[in-house]
Scaffold this motif. Structure first.
Motif, mmCIF file in Angstrom:
data_model
loop_
_atom_site.group_PDB
_atom_site.id
_atom_site.type_symbol
_atom_site.label_atom_id
_atom_site.label_comp_id
_atom_site.label_asym_id
_atom_site.label_seq_id
_atom_site.Cartn_x
_atom_site.Cartn_y
_atom_site.Cartn_z
ATOM 1 N N ASP A 175 32.995 15.215 -15.696
ATOM 2 C CA ASP A 175 33.260 16.501 -15.074
ATOM 3 C C ASP A 175 32.883 17.608 -16.048
ATOM 4 O OD1 ASP A 175 34.103 18.310 -13.255
ATOM 5 O OD2 ASP A 175 36.191 18.258 -13.927
ATOM 6 N N GLN A 176 32.002 18.444 -15.624
ATOM 7 C CA GLN A 176 31.471 19.444 -16.540
ATOM 8 C C GLN A 176 32.316 20.708 -16.572
ATOM 9 O OE1 GLN A 176 28.198 19.140 -18.194
ATOM 10 N NE2 GLN A 176 28.755 17.035 -17.827
ATOM 11 N N GLN A 177 33.379 20.687 -15.810
ATOM 12 C CA GLN A 177 34.157 21.913 -15.661
ATOM 13 C C GLN A 177 34.592 22.462 -17.015
ATOM 14 O OE1 GLN A 177 34.802 22.599 -12.177
ATOM 15 N NE2 GLN A 177 34.888 24.633 -13.070
ATOM 16 N N GLY A 178 34.314 23.710 -17.216
ATOM 17 C CA GLY A 178 34.859 24.389 -18.384
ATOM 18 C C GLY A 178 34.092 24.164 -19.665
ATOM 19 N N LEU A 179 33.069 23.314 -19.608
ATOM 20 C CA LEU A 179 32.323 23.066 -20.842
ATOM 21 C C LEU A 179 31.303 24.160 -21.114
ATOM 22 C CD1 LEU A 179 31.415 19.321 -21.215
ATOM 23 C CD2 LEU A 179 32.803 20.765 -22.662
ATOM 24 N N HIS A 180 30.847 24.754 -20.039
ATOM 25 C CA HIS A 180 29.707 25.646 -20.203
ATOM 26 C C HIS A 180 30.145 27.078 -20.463
ATOM 27 C CE1 HIS A 180 27.314 22.292 -19.181
ATOM 28 N NE2 HIS A 180 28.103 22.075 -18.169
ATOM 29 N N THR A 181 30.977 27.193 -21.442
ATOM 30 C CA THR A 181 31.347 28.530 -21.863
ATOM 31 C C THR A 181 30.632 28.756 -23.172
ATOM 32 O OG1 THR A 181 33.242 27.512 -22.854
ATOM 33 C CG2 THR A 181 33.567 28.602 -20.746
ATOM 34 N N GLN A 182 30.357 29.984 -23.426
ATOM 35 C CA GLN A 182 29.544 30.218 -24.613
ATOM 36 C C GLN A 182 30.364 30.796 -25.752
ATOM 37 O OE1 GLN A 182 25.811 31.959 -23.692
ATOM 38 N NE2 GLN A 182 25.315 30.254 -22.367
ATOM 39 N N ASP A 183 31.634 30.455 -25.795
ATOM 40 C CA ASP A 183 32.362 30.959 -26.962
ATOM 41 C C ASP A 183 32.362 29.893 -28.037
ATOM 42 O OD1 ASP A 183 35.827 30.314 -26.782
ATOM 43 O OD2 ASP A 183 34.272 29.301 -25.645
ATOM 44 N N ALA A 184 32.188 30.327 -29.228
ATOM 45 C CA ALA A 184 31.997 29.396 -30.325
ATOM 46 C C ALA A 184 33.262 29.313 -31.181
ATOM 47 C CB ALA A 184 30.800 29.821 -31.155
ATOM 48 N N THR A 185 34.408 29.478 -30.544
ATOM 49 C CA THR A 185 35.638 29.445 -31.335
ATOM 50 C C THR A 185 36.069 28.027 -31.648
ATOM 51 O OG1 THR A 185 36.796 29.671 -29.258
ATOM 52 C CG2 THR A 185 36.568 31.646 -30.592
ATOM 53 N N ILE A 186 35.479 27.112 -30.940
ATOM 54 C CA ILE A 186 35.805 25.710 -31.189
ATOM 55 C C ILE A 186 35.033 25.237 -32.410
ATOM 56 C CG2 ILE A 186 34.759 23.629 -30.258
ATOM 57 C CD1 ILE A 186 36.449 23.672 -28.036
ATOM 58 N N PRO A 187 35.653 24.425 -33.266
ATOM 59 C CA PRO A 187 34.874 23.918 -34.407
ATOM 60 C C PRO A 187 33.773 22.994 -33.926
ATOM 61 C CG PRO A 187 37.003 22.856 -34.278
ATOM 62 C CD PRO A 187 37.021 23.962 -33.287
ATOM 63 N N ARG A 188 32.862 22.709 -34.797
ATOM 64 C CA ARG A 188 31.761 21.844 -34.398
ATOM 65 C C ARG A 188 32.292 20.442 -34.152
ATOM 66 N NH1 ARG A 188 26.647 23.222 -37.992
ATOM 67 N NH2 ARG A 188 25.698 21.993 -36.340
ATOM 68 N N LEU A 189 31.562 19.713 -33.350
ATOM 69 C CA LEU A 189 32.071 18.467 -32.802
ATOM 70 C C LEU A 189 32.503 17.444 -33.863
ATOM 71 C CD1 LEU A 189 32.577 17.955 -29.925
ATOM 72 C CD2 LEU A 189 30.435 16.713 -29.773
ATOM 73 N N PRO A 190 31.712 17.205 -34.910
ATOM 74 C CA PRO A 190 32.162 16.239 -35.918
ATOM 75 C C PRO A 190 33.468 16.673 -36.578
ATOM 76 C CG PRO A 190 29.840 16.705 -36.157
ATOM 77 C CD PRO A 190 30.359 17.682 -35.177
ATOM 78 N N GLU A 191 33.607 17.975 -36.786
ATOM 79 C CA GLU A 191 34.852 18.440 -37.399
ATOM 80 C C GLU A 191 36.019 18.184 -36.467
ATOM 81 O OE1 GLU A 191 34.347 22.473 -38.669
ATOM 82 O OE2 GLU A 191 32.519 21.967 -39.763
ATOM 83 N N LEU A 192 35.773 18.366 -35.192
ATOM 84 C CA LEU A 192 36.808 18.108 -34.205
ATOM 85 C C LEU A 192 37.216 16.639 -34.256
ATOM 86 C CD1 LEU A 192 38.036 20.063 -32.192
ATOM 87 C CD2 LEU A 192 36.548 19.102 -30.459
ATOM 88 N N TYR A 193 36.229 15.764 -34.370
ATOM 89 C CA TYR A 193 36.516 14.329 -34.475
ATOM 90 C C TYR A 193 37.358 14.057 -35.708
ATOM 91 C CZ TYR A 193 33.544 12.316 -30.845
ATOM 92 O OH TYR A 193 33.006 11.919 -29.648
ATOM 93 N N LEU A 194 36.991 14.700 -36.819
ATOM 94 C CA LEU A 194 37.705 14.442 -38.073
ATOM 95 C C LEU A 194 39.132 14.973 -38.002
ATOM 96 C CD1 LEU A 194 34.810 15.249 -40.529
ATOM 97 C CD2 LEU A 194 35.809 13.016 -40.090
ATOM 98 N N GLU A 195 39.277 16.141 -37.386
ATOM 99 C CA GLU A 195 40.630 16.682 -37.207
ATOM 100 C C GLU A 195 41.466 15.726 -36.385
ATOM 101 O OE1 GLU A 195 40.978 20.555 -35.548
ATOM 102 O OE2 GLU A 195 39.769 21.491 -37.097
ATOM 103 N N ALA A 196 40.869 15.256 -35.302
ATOM 104 C CA ALA A 196 41.590 14.334 -34.438
ATOM 105 C C ALA A 196 41.941 13.073 -35.208
ATOM 106 C CB ALA A 196 40.749 14.004 -33.214
ATOM 107 N N GLY A 197 40.974 12.615 -36.059
ATOM 108 C CA GLY A 197 41.234 11.436 -36.867
ATOM 109 C C GLY A 197 42.401 11.660 -37.801
ATOM 110 N N ALA A 198 42.405 12.813 -38.459
ATOM 111 C CA ALA A 198 43.501 13.118 -39.376
ATOM 112 C C ALA A 198 44.828 13.130 -38.640
ATOM 113 C CB ALA A 198 43.238 14.465 -40.043
ATOM 114 N N ALA A 199 44.783 13.720 -37.425
ATOM 115 C CA ALA A 199 46.012 13.769 -36.642
ATOM 116 C C ALA A 199 46.489 12.362 -36.316
ATOM 117 C CB ALA A 199 45.760 14.553 -35.350
#
Lengths: 774, 635
Positions: free
Chosen positions: B377-401
Motif C-alpha cells: 500500500d503506497q498510501q502516505g509514502l509519497h510525501t516529499q518531506d525529508a524529516t525522516i532519517p535515511r532508510l539504513p539509519e532507520l533500520y539501525l535505530e530500529a535495531g537498537a530499539a
C-alpha cells in the motif's frame, strides 16, 4: 559477423498504411496493436491468428497518448480476466472497463507497476509523473492519486524541435527482490548496478525504480517506495530517447540484467554497466559507455547480448558483449578501457517500426511490425562461433562493398523518387489553392444574387451571334468569350462548358429536349485574358428560339490527382446564363447590315438590330408605318406592338451601352429581316405622342405567327419589364402558342383558322392593348 | 422589475431563463456530489464557465442598456465566480472591468479609470440608490475574492480603509431584501451560482485569517492576535474558525505564552476535530516545556489523526463553488499550517518513546514504521518531506530499539540486512574531508557523501551485531563483529589530522561534523566493546589495548566505560541510563539531537556481567589491574 540473410515471415497484415502516427504496439504472447485511431488488434503468436480487432472505440478527439493509455488498460483488464479459470487465453472480445481514464492532459506514456499506475505528462514548465492507485475491481472507475513528482523542463532548445512527445517508461527491480515473472516494461537489474545507480536506500526498501527517458534526452529515475524520494536525473543523451532496456550482456549469472541500454533518436547509445575497481579507492562504479550509430532510430529491442534497432530503412544489430568469451581477461580490460562500441551489423530488413525481443531460445527470432502494417517474424541467421573481430577474406570484403554500393544506389534512387513526389505534391497543392480561390470567388458572388449590382462575376462569358453559310445552309453561330477578370489564373484542368437549350422546352411534347452541350478544355487563362470559342447553335429553319446558354467552369480533380484517387470528383462552377432570342437570330435583309450580331445577357447590350433600330428611331421619329394584321384585312400578316417611353428605352437599353458602335445605323426606321425560320419580318418604330410626348410604339409584323410572337417576346424581354406580371403572362401565352404549333402541323405561314380559336382571342386581346410601359 | 419587461420581453426573458438553467444545471449535480471529491467537478465547472462566458458574450453584444444591466451583472457575477473557481483570475478580472465600464456607460458615470479602486468607487457612486446597487456590490465582492486569492492583501486593506462605510454595507448583509424578493418570483430574476451572502461571509473570515498569518510572519503578533480573535466569532465554516484559534495560538507562542497558546490550540481542536496542525503545535509546545508524557500523547494522537482517511482529504472541502482553500493560498499561511507526514510523526513518536525509556512501546512503533515502508500500500509514502532519517539509519535505530528490548535476534536480522545491502559497494578507502575544503569540492557531493555514509552505516551495523552477540554472551562472535567494525572504520581517512571533533561546532558544517563525530564515537564504542569482550575471554592484554585506544578515540566513551567497569557491580539499568546522561551527553559536541539514535544508548549494552555473580568477581579482579594500567598511562 552474420552469415546468410534474415528470413522474414509475414504473419498477418493490419493495413494501416499511411497513418501519420506511429502505431502503438505491445508485444508478448499476444501482440496488441493500436493503429492510432480507434482500432486495437490482438494477435496471438501461438495460434498465429488475429484474435480480436476493433475491441473498443476511442473517441476521435482523444489524442494518441490516450489510445496508448487505453492499450495499457487492455492489459490491465486482461489480467483481471485471466484470473478466471477458463481463460487460458485472452477472450476474443476484450472487455474494456469504461473510461477509467484519468483526467490528465498530455500524457505521453504510462506504466503499470503492481497496483500503481504511473503516467508521465508534460506540463507548461515541467514533466509530471503521477501515481494512481488502481482500484481492486475493474468495475470501479476511481483512480486515486497517490502522489506526483515533477521535474522542471530544460531550456527550450531541445524542446522546440522535438515535436514527438513520446517518452519511455520502464520499471527496474533489484535483482534479488524482483518478482518471478516480469510484465512488459519491467526488468530485473543486477543488484550492484541497481545500488550504484539508484542508491542503497532503494535497494534496502526493496523498491522498484521507475526509469523514464524523456524527449529532451534525460534519463530520470524515481524509487517508487522510498519515503521522500524525488524524480532525479540519471544521465542525459541529449536527443529524444527512443528506447530504454536492460540486457544480460554476459553469458553467466541467473538472468539479472547487467547492462542498462538507452538509445536516442539520432543514434546515440549509452550502456550503463558496473565497473569493478575502476575508481581510485577500488570500489565499484557505474560506467557509462557512450557511442553513436547512424540514425534515425525508430525502435529497438534487446536480447541477451545484442541490441537490435531499426532505422526505417534497415534493421541493425549491435553486439553489446565485450568480445567473445575465449579472449583473455587482460585484453578484455583493455577493451573496456577503450569504451567503444562495436560497429553495428546490417540485417537487411527495412521498414520496421516496432520490434519485440526474441521469443525463441534456439535461434534468434524477432517480432517486427512494418510500416505497411505487416506483423513479421524475423529469424536471424545462426551466428558463427568464431565471429567477432576476425578479418574477413578479401573476396568477402569485396562482396560486402558491392552490397554497400548497391544499397547506396537503392537509397539514392528512393530519395530521388521521393523528391519528385514531394515536388509534384507541392505543385498540386498550389494548383488546388488556385482552384479553391476561384471556387470561392464564384460561389461567393452566387450568394448575393438578390442584388443585381454585385451579380457580375469576375469570371464570366459574353457572346455574339453570327450567321454563316456552310454547305449551302445558313447556320447561326455563337461566339462565346470567356473573360477572366479575376486575379487568379485558370490553369490546366479547367473546362469551359456551354449548354444550349431552348428556353421553353415542352415537357408534353414527345420530343427530346434538344439541349446541346459543348466542352472546351483549355490550358491556361491568365488574369485579364479572354478565351473565345465558336459553337453552332441552330441551323436555318430551326425555330426553337429563344435559347438559353448556360456557361459554367468545370474542374476535374482527376486530371490533377490521377485517376484512382479522385475518380468521380469534378468541381462545377456556374458562371452566367445568356439568352439568344429572336432578335439575335434575325438575318437582316439589308446587305450592309448582314454582319455580326451580338447577343447579351439582358442588360449588357452592345449592338443588335433592335438597338440600331431604336437609335434610328430617336433620330427620325416621324412617320407612321402600316398597321399590320390588326383589322384582319390581310389575314396572312400578324403584328404586335409595344408602347414604351423613349426615356425607358434609353435608360434600360441605350445608356447601359456606352460602347455603341456609331457606324451601325439603319437608313430607315423600318427594318426588314429574315427570321431563323425563314419568315420575313418587319420591325417598325414610330412616335405616338398622345399622352406622353416621348411615347414610342414598336411594332413587329410578319406573316409567321411564330416570328411575331418570338420577336414580341424578345423586344419585351429586352426592355426589362419591371413589373413581372406582364412578362409572365406573355410567357405563358407564348408557350401556349408554341405548344400549339408543335403539337399541330408545324410550319411557316400557318393560318389563323388552324389555330386554337381561344388562344387566338387571348392573343388578339393582348395585341390590341399594347403594353404601355413607362 | 416588471415594468422593464414590457419593452423587450422576449429577449430578456430568454436570457434570464438561459442563465437560470445554467445555474440550476450547476446546482443539480452538486447535490449528489457530497461524496465525490472536488477535482471530479472540474470538467463540469469548465463547461459551466464556458457556457456563462458564451451567454455573457451574447448579452454584451448589444450596447449597454439599462434594461438588461441587472441581468448582465448577474451573468458577469456567475461567469466571474466560475472563472475564479478555476483560478483564471485575469479572465475574471477582465469580466469585472468590462462590466464596470458598461455600467458606467449606462449610468453616465466617468469611465476610463485604470486603477480598480478608483473605478469601483466611480461605479458605486453612479449606481447609488438605484436598483443596480446590490448587483454592483456583488461584483465588488467578487473583486475582493480575486484580490484575496491572488494574495493582494495590501489592496484589500486599502479598500477597507478607503471605503469603510461601503465595507460595512457589504458585510452587513446587503441585498438580503433583493434576494428574498427574488425568491418569490424566481423565474424573472437571474439566479446566482453562489449566494453572495455566503461569499461575503467567506471573504470576511478568510481575509482575517490571511491578514493574521501575514502579520504573524512579519512579527506583529499582538496586532495579528487582535484581528484573529475578532474573526473567531464570525459566522463561518468550522474549519475556518478553527484556523483563527490555531493562528491565535501561534501568536501567543510567539509572545511566549505557551499555556495560553495551548488553550487556543485546544479551542481549535474543539471547533474542528480535524485540525491536525493544532495537535502538532501543541506537541511542539509540550516538547518545549519538557513535558514528555504529554508530548508522546500528542504525537500518538497526531499520528492516529493523520492516518484517518479523512485527513488526506482537503480540510477545507466546501459545498460552495469558491472553496476557502482557493482563497487562502498565501505562502505564510501554508507554512504556518504545515504538518509533517504521518510517517515522520510515527518516527518521532518511536524515537521519543525510546529516549524516555518506554522501550517496548518504541519498538512497536519502529516495527509499525518498517511495516509501512514495506507494505504494498503506497498510501502516505509519497510525501516529499525529508524529516525522516535515511532508510539504513532507520533500520539501525530500529535495531537498537530491538536490542534494548532484549530481542537481539531481531536486531541481528535487521543489521545483516543493512550490511548485505551495502557490502558490495564499500570502498577500499574513503576520505573524510574537512568542512571548509569539502565546500569547494561540491561536485562529488552526493557520491562522496554516500560512500562515507555507507561506511558508517555498515560499521554501525557491525557494532550493533557485536553488541547483540555480547548480549548473548557469544564473546567470540562479538569480537569478530567488533573487529569488522573497527576494520571498516580505519578505512576512513581524515584529510586534516589535527581536526578535532569537539570544535566542529554546529554552524560550521553540521553534516560533516556529525559524520566525524559519529566516526569517532563508533571507534570508541567498538574498541571498548571489543575490549570488554576480550576481558570475558581472558585476553586482558588485548582488552587493555582496546580500552586504551577507545580512550583516544572518544574520551567520553572511555570515561563511561571506565566508570562502568568500576561501578559495574551495583548498576541497574536505570542508573546506567542516568550515568549515561550525566557523563556521555555533556561530552558530546552539539546537542544530542544531532546524534543518531542507534549510537546513543549504546552504553546500556556495555554492562553484560551485572547479573552474573561469578563474573562479578572477575570484573573486580581485572578492574584493579586495568585501573592501574590506565593510571599509569594517563600520567
Amino acid at each position: 559477423a552474420m552469415e546468410g540473410r534474415c528470413a522474414v515471415e509475414t504473419w498477418t497484415e493490419f493495413g494501416f498504411l499511411g497513418t501519420s502516427t506511429t502505431p502503438k504496439v505491445r508485444f508478448g504472447t499476444d501482440v496488441f496493436i493500436c493503429t492510432g485511431n480507434d482500432e486495437v488488434y490482438v494477435f496471438s503468436t501461438h495460434e498465429r491468428k488475429l484474435k480480436a480487432s476493433n475491441c473498443f472505440s476511442v473517441k476521435d478527439d482523444l489524442p494518441l497518448c490516450c489510445v496508448s493509455f487505453s492499450l495499457n488498460m487492455t492489459f490491465h483488464s486482461c489480467r483481471a480476466q485471466s484470473s478466471s479459470p477458463d481463460s487460458s487465453s485472452i477472450p476474443a472480445e476484450l472487455k474494456i472497463s469504461e473510461f477509467l481514464v484519468i483526467e490528465a492532459d498530455g500524457v505521453s506514456s504510462l506504466l503499470l507497476v503492481g497496483t500503481v499506475l504511473l503516467t508521465l505528462s508534460q506540463r507548461d514548465s515541467s514533466w509530471l509523473m503521477t501515481l494512481y492507485k488502481t482500484p481492486e475491481q475493474t468495475e470501479s472507475s476511481s483512480y486515486e492519486v497517490l502522489g506526483s513528482f515533477s521535474l522542471p523542463l530544460v531550456s527550450a532548445v531541445v524542446q522546440a524541435d522535438t515535436e514527438s512527445k513520446t517518452s519511455v517508461l520502464i520499471c527496474l527491480h533489484c535483482g534479488d527482490t524482483a518478482p518471478l515473472t516480469l510484465p512488459h516494461g519491467h526488468f530485473c537489474l543486477e543488484p550492484v548496478l541497481f545500488k550504484l545507480l539508484f542508491g542503497v536506500e532503494a535497494a534496502l526498501a526493496k523498491s522498484p525504480v521507475i526509469l523514464c527517458g524523456l524527449p529532451d534526452g534525460r534519463l530520470c529515475f524515481l524509487p517508487l517506495r522510498l519515503p521522500g524520494a524525488r524524480l532525479r536525473v540519471l544521465h542525459s543523451i541529449e536527443q529524444p530517447v527512443v528506447f530504454v532496456g536492460a540486457s544480460v550482456v554476459t553469458e553467466t549469472g541467473p538472468g539479472h540484467s547487467q547492462c542498462l541500454v538507452a538509445m536516442g533518436e539520432q543514434g546515440r547509445v549509452v550502456l550503463i554497466k558496473t565497473e569493478k575497481g575502476r575508481s581510485e579507492d577500488g570500489s565499484s562504479l557505474a560506467g557509462f559507455t557512450e557511442g553513436i550509430v547512424s540514425g534515425p532510430v525508430q525502435c529497438g529491442c534487446l536480447d541477451r547480448n545484442c541490441l537490435y534497432y531499426s532505422t526505417g530503412s534497415d534493421l541493425l544489430l549491435l553486439d553489446l558483449s565485450e568480445g567473445s568469451s575465449g579472449k583473455e581477461s587482460k585484453e578484455r580490460v583493455e577493451e573496456t578501457s577503450r569504451k567503444t562500441l562495436q560497429s553495428p551489423t546490417s540485417l537487411n530488413v527495412s521498414r520496421v517500426v516496432a520490434l519485440a525481443e526474441p521469443t525463441s531460445n534456439t535461434s534468434v527470432q524477432l517480432l517486427g511490425l512494418s510500416v505497411r502494417g505487416q506483423l513479421q517474424r524475423i529469424s536471424l541467421p545462426a551466428r558463427r562461433k568464431d565471429a567477432g573481430l576476425s578479418k574477413l577474406p578479401s573476396a568477402q570484403v569485396g562482396r560486402s562493398i558491392r552490397d554497400l554500393l548497391s544499397a547506396i544506389g537503392d537509397v539514392c534512387e528512393r530519395s530521388s523518387v521521393l523528391k519528385t513526389a514531394i515536388k509534384s505534391k507541392n505543385q498540386i497543392l498550389r494548383h488546388l489553392n488556385q482552384v479553391v480561390n476561384i471556387s470561392f470567388l464564384l460561389t461567393a458572388t452566387n450568394n448575393t444574387e438578390d442584388d443585381p449590382a454585385i451579380k457580375e462575376k469576375p469570371i464570366r462569358c459574353h457572346a455574339m451571334t453570327s450567321w454563316s453559310r456552310l454547305l449551302q445552309k445558313d447556320c447561326l453561330n455563337l461566339t462565346c468569350v470567356l473573360d477572366n477578370s479575376s486575379p487568379f489564373v485558370l490553369e490546366r484542368g479547367w473546362t469551359l462548358s456551354v449548354t444550349v437549350f431552348p428556353l421553353c422546352c415542352s415537357s408534353t411534347a414527345g420530343e427530346e429536349i434538344s439541349s446541346a452541350n459543348f466542352s472546351f478544355p483549355f490550358q491556361n487563362l491568365n488574369s485579364g485574358e479572354t478565351l473565345e470559342v465558336l459553337l453552332p447553335i441552330a441551323a436555318a429553319g430551326d425555330s426553337s428560339f429563344p435559347m438559353t446558354v448556360n456557361c459554367s467552369l468545370i474542374f476535374s480533380l482527376s486530371s490533377l490527382l490521377g485517376e484512382q484517387e479522385a475518380a468521380s470528383s469534378n468541381i462545377s462552377l456556374p458562371l452566367n446564363t445568356l439568352t439568344v432570342d429572336w432578335l439575335n437570330a434575325l438575318q437582316l435583309n439589308s446587305p450592309t447590315a448582314r454582319h455580326k450580331m451580338v447577343t447579351f445577357q439582358p442588360g449588357s447590350i452592345t449592338t443588335d438590330p433592335i438597338q440600331a433600330f431604336i437609335s434610328s428611331r430617336q433620330i427620325r421619329c416621324s412617320g407612321r408605318a402600316d398597321r399590320g394584321a390588326e383589322s384582319g384585312s390581310r389575314p396572312e400578316k400578324y403584328s404586335a406592338s409595344v408602347r414604351v417611353s423613349s426615356e425607358l428605352l434609353k435608360d434600360s437599353l441605350v445608356l447601359k451601352n456606352s460602347n455603341l458602335d456609331p457606324k451601325i445605323s439603319l437608313s430607315s426606321l423600318t427594318v426588314h429581316a429574315c427570321g431563323p425560320n425563314g419568315a420575313t419580318v418587319k420591325l417598325t418604330a414610330k412616335k405616338v405622342g398622345i399622352v406622353f410626348s416621348d411615347e414610342l410604339e414598336v411594332q413587329v409584323e410578319s406573316s409567321s405567327m411564330t416570328a411575331v410572337c418570338g420577336l414580341h417576346h424578345a423586344v419585351l424581354s429586352r426592355i426589362q419589364v419591371q413589373t413581372h406580371t406582364h412578362t409572365v403572362r406573355l410567357n405563358t401565352i407564348f408557350r401556349e402558342v408554341q405548344q400549339n404549333q408543335i403539337s399541330g402541323a408545324l410550319g411557316v405561314g400557318m393560318t389563323a383558322g388552324q389555330m386554337n380559336p381561344g388562344l387566338l382571342s387571348v392573343y388578339q386581346e393582348l395585341r390590341q392593348n399594347p403594353l404601355l410601359i413607362i | 422589475m416588471s415594468h422593464k419587461m414590457s419593452q423587450p420581453p422576449s429577449l430578456l426573458n430568454k436570457w434570464i431563463q438561459e442563465n437560470n438553467e445554467l445555474v440550476n444545471k450547476w446546482k443539480q449535480p452538486e447535490k449528489g456530489r457530497d461524496t465525490v471529491r472536488q477535482d471530479h467537478n472540474q470538467p463540469h465547472l469548465k463547461w459551466c464557465s464556458y457556457e456563462f462566458h458564451k451567454l455573457l458574450g451574447i448579452i454584451q453584444g448589444i450596447p449597454p442598456n439599462s434594461d438588461y444591466t441587472q441581468l448582465e451583472l448577474a451573468v458577469v457575477y456567475n461567469a466571474g465566480v466560475c472563472a475564479t473557481a478555476q483560478a483564471q483570475f485575469s479572465e475574471a478580472e477582465l469580466f469585472l472591468t468590462q462590466a464596470a465600464e458598461r455600467v458606467l456607460q449606462v449610468t453616465g458615470g466617468e469611465t476610463g479609470a485604470s486603477d480598480p479602486l478608483v473605478c469601483w468607487r466611480a461605479v458605486l457612486k453612479s449606481v447609488e440608490n438605484t436598483h443596480l446597487h446590490p448587483s454592483v456590490l456583488y461584483l465588488v465582492c467578487l473583486q475582493w475574492a480575486i484580490w484575496l486569492a491572488t494574495c493582494q492583501l495590501k489592496t484589500i486593506q486599502e479598500f477597507q480603509e478607503e471605503m469603510p462605510s461601503l465595507f460595512e454595507t457589504l458585510c452587513g448583509g446587503v441585498g438580503d431584501g433583493a434576494i428574498s424578493e427574488a425568491r418569490s418570483k424566481s423565474s424573472n430574476i437571474p439566479l446566482m451560482v453562489m449566494d453572495p451572502r455566503r461569499l461575503i461571509e467567506l471573504l470576511q473570515i478568510c481575509t482575517s485569517i490571511a491578514l493574521g498569518a501575514e502579520r504573524l510572519t512579519e512579527g506583529q503578533s499582538s496586532e495579528a492576535l487582535t484581528g484573529l480573535q475578532a474573526a473567531s466569532s464570525l459566522p463561518a465554516p468550522r474549519a475556518l474558525v478553527g484556523y483563527t484559534h490555531l493562528l491565535s495560538g501561534s501568536c501567543l507562542t510567539h509572545m511566549r505564552r505557551p499555556q495560553m497558546a495551548l488553550q487556543c490550540y485546544r479551542k481549535a481542536l474543539e471547533t474542528d476535530s480535524r485540525c491536525v496542525c493544532a495537535l502538532y503545535q501543541s506537541m511542539l509546545i509540550y516538547r518545549q516545556l519538557g513535558n514528555t508524557q504529554a508530548e508522546i500523547q500528542a504525537l500518538r494522537l497526531l499520528h492516529s489523526t493523520l492516518m484517518l482517511p479523512s485527513a488526506t482529504d482537503p480540510a477545507l472541502a466546501s459545498t460552495h463553488l469558491l472553496s476557502p482553500s482557493s482563497l487562502l493560498c498565501s505562502q505564510s499561511l501554508s507554512s504556518l499550517l504545515s504538518v509533517p507526514s504521518a510517517l515522520s510523526v510515527l518516527h518521532s513518536l518511536a524515537l521519543k518513546c525510546l529516549l524516555c525509556g518506554r522501550v517496548s512501546e518504541g519498538v512497536e512503533h519502529y516495527l509499525d514504521l518498517l511495516a509501512v515502508l514495506h507494505s504494498e500500500d503506497q498510501q502516505g509514502l509519497h510525501t516529499q518531506d525529508a524529516t525522516i532519517p535515511r532508510l539504513p539509519e532507520l533500520y539501525l535505530e530500529a535495531g537498537a530499539a530491538l536490542l534494548m528490548a532484549r530481542r537481539p535476534a531481531d536486531c541481528l536480522a535487521l543489521c545483516s540486512e543493512v550490511i548485505s545491502t551495502t557490502l558490495e559497494l564499500l570502498p577500499e578507502k574513503v576520505v573524510l574531508e574537512e568542512p571548509e575544503e569539502r565546500r569547494e569540492a561540491e561536485t562529488r557531493d552526493t557520491e562522496g557523501e554516500n560512500r562515507v555514509a555507507m561506511v558508517l552505516w555498515t560499521a554501525a551495523a557491525y557494532l550493533l551485531q557485536g553488541h547483540c552477540h555480547s548480549h548473548l554472551k557469544d564473546w567470540k562472535q562479538a569480537v569478530t563483529h567488533y573487529t569488522r567494525c573497527i576494520n571498516l572504520l580505519v578505512k576512513v581517512r581524515l584529510k586534516k589530522r589535527d581536526f578535532q571533533p569537539q570544535f566542529s561546532s554546529a554552524d560550521m558544517d553540521v553534516q560533516r561534523g556529525k559524520d566525524l563525530c559519529v566516526l569517532q564515537k563508533l571507534k570508541g564504542l567498538s574498541l571498548a566493546g571489543r575490549g570488554i569482550s576480550f576481558t570475558q575471554t581472558d585476553k586482558l592484554k588485548e582488552a587493555l589495548r582496546d580500552l586504551q585506544l577507545s580512550l583516544q578515540a572518544f574520551p567520553g566513551i572511555f570515561l563511561c566505560t571506565y566508570r562502568n567497569l568500576s561501578l559495574a557491580l551495583c548498576w541497574t539499568q536505570q542508573s546506567s541510563a542516568t550515568e549515561y546522561r550525566n557523563l556521555v551527553l555533556p561530552s558530546q559536541p552539539g546537542d544530542k539531537k544531532r546524534m543518531p539514535c542507534h549510537l546513543m544508548n549504546r552504553i546500556n549494552f556495555l554492562h553484560p556481567v551485572k547479573r552474573n555473580p561469578l563474573s562479578q568477581q572477575t570484573w573486580i579482579n581485572r578492574e584493579s589491574k586495568l585501573e592501574h594500567v590506565l593510571r599509569v598511562h594517563s600520567v
